[in-house]
Design a protein around this motif. Structure first.
Motif, PDB file in Angstrom:
ATOM      1  N   LEU A   9      18.178  30.189  -0.221  1.00  0.00           N
ATOM      2  CA  LEU A   9      18.870  30.647  -1.426  1.00  0.00           C
ATOM      3  C   LEU A   9      19.246  29.461  -2.317  1.00  0.00           C
ATOM      4  O   LEU A   9      19.608  28.395  -1.825  1.00  0.00           O
ATOM      5  CB  LEU A   9      20.126  31.425  -1.035  1.00  0.00           C
ATOM      6  N   GLU A  10      19.171  29.655  -3.598  1.00  0.00           N
ATOM      7  CA  GLU A  10      19.580  28.631  -4.570  1.00  0.00           C
ATOM      8  C   GLU A  10      21.075  28.764  -4.835  1.00  0.00           C
ATOM      9  O   GLU A  10      21.610  29.870  -4.845  1.00  0.00           O
ATOM     10  CB  GLU A  10      18.823  28.823  -5.888  1.00  0.00           C
ATOM     11  N   ARG A  43      27.203  38.860   4.257  1.00  0.00           N
ATOM     12  CA  ARG A  43      26.408  37.627   4.232  1.00  0.00           C
ATOM     13  C   ARG A  43      26.794  36.726   5.402  1.00  0.00           C
ATOM     14  O   ARG A  43      27.916  36.751   5.869  1.00  0.00           O
ATOM     15  CB  ARG A  43      26.614  36.870   2.936  1.00  0.00           C
ATOM     16  N   GLN A  47      24.021  31.712   4.646  1.00  0.00           N
ATOM     17  CA  GLN A  47      23.707  32.190   3.299  1.00  0.00           C
ATOM     18  C   GLN A  47      24.778  31.771   2.301  1.00  0.00           C
ATOM     19  O   GLN A  47      24.466  31.330   1.193  1.00  0.00           O
ATOM     20  CB  GLN A  47      23.564  33.712   3.297  1.00  0.00           C
ATOM     21  N   GLU A  50      24.472  28.107   1.492  1.00  0.00           N
ATOM     22  CA  GLU A  50      23.379  27.833   0.559  1.00  0.00           C
ATOM     23  C   GLU A  50      23.753  28.244  -0.860  1.00  0.00           C
ATOM     24  O   GLU A  50      23.435  27.539  -1.819  1.00  0.00           O
ATOM     25  CB  GLU A  50      22.113  28.575   1.001  1.00  0.00           C
ATOM     26  N   LEU A  51      24.433  29.371  -1.008  1.00  0.00           N
ATOM     27  CA  LEU A  51      24.805  29.852  -2.340  1.00  0.00           C
ATOM     28  C   LEU A  51      25.840  28.961  -3.029  1.00  0.00           C
ATOM     29  O   LEU A  51      25.929  28.941  -4.254  1.00  0.00           O
ATOM     30  CB  LEU A  51      25.345  31.282  -2.257  1.00  0.00           C
TER      31      LEU A  51
END
Length: 88
Positions: A9-10, A43, A47, A50-51
């Motif tokens: 994830l960006e 989540r 995750q 990463e976010l």
């Protein structure tokens, strides 16, 4: 045959450039609220890390600060009622 890699994830735009040693109280508040909300929505720590461009340890600390109880490792356990139910 190899399994495909998991998507990475960006970081969310509002968290870009905020991963500093000395966060402002406002940045910390936003991080804690975001981590709490996303974790409650299902989540994973990875995750959310990463976010936000943070480490998993930083997300754990944010959840602890918010008083959010963490889930156990692994997939959720299906109840006996759900496991035997069939959808026809």
């Amino acid at each position: 045959m190899a399994y495909p890699g998991r998507p990475v994830l960006e970081p969310v735009p509002r968290f870009r450039g905020t991963n500093t040693i000395r966060q402002t109280p406002e940045q910390r508040r936003v991080l804690v609220e975001f981590a709490s909300r996303e974790y409650a929505a299902g989540r994973s720590l990875r995750q959310i890390a990463e976010l936000t461009g943070r480490t998993q340890a930083a997300i754990r600390r944010a959840l602890d600060q918010a008083g959010v109880p963490r889930r156990g490792p692994g997939a959720p356990v299906l109840s006996a009622r759900t496991a035997g139910a069939r959808r026809d």
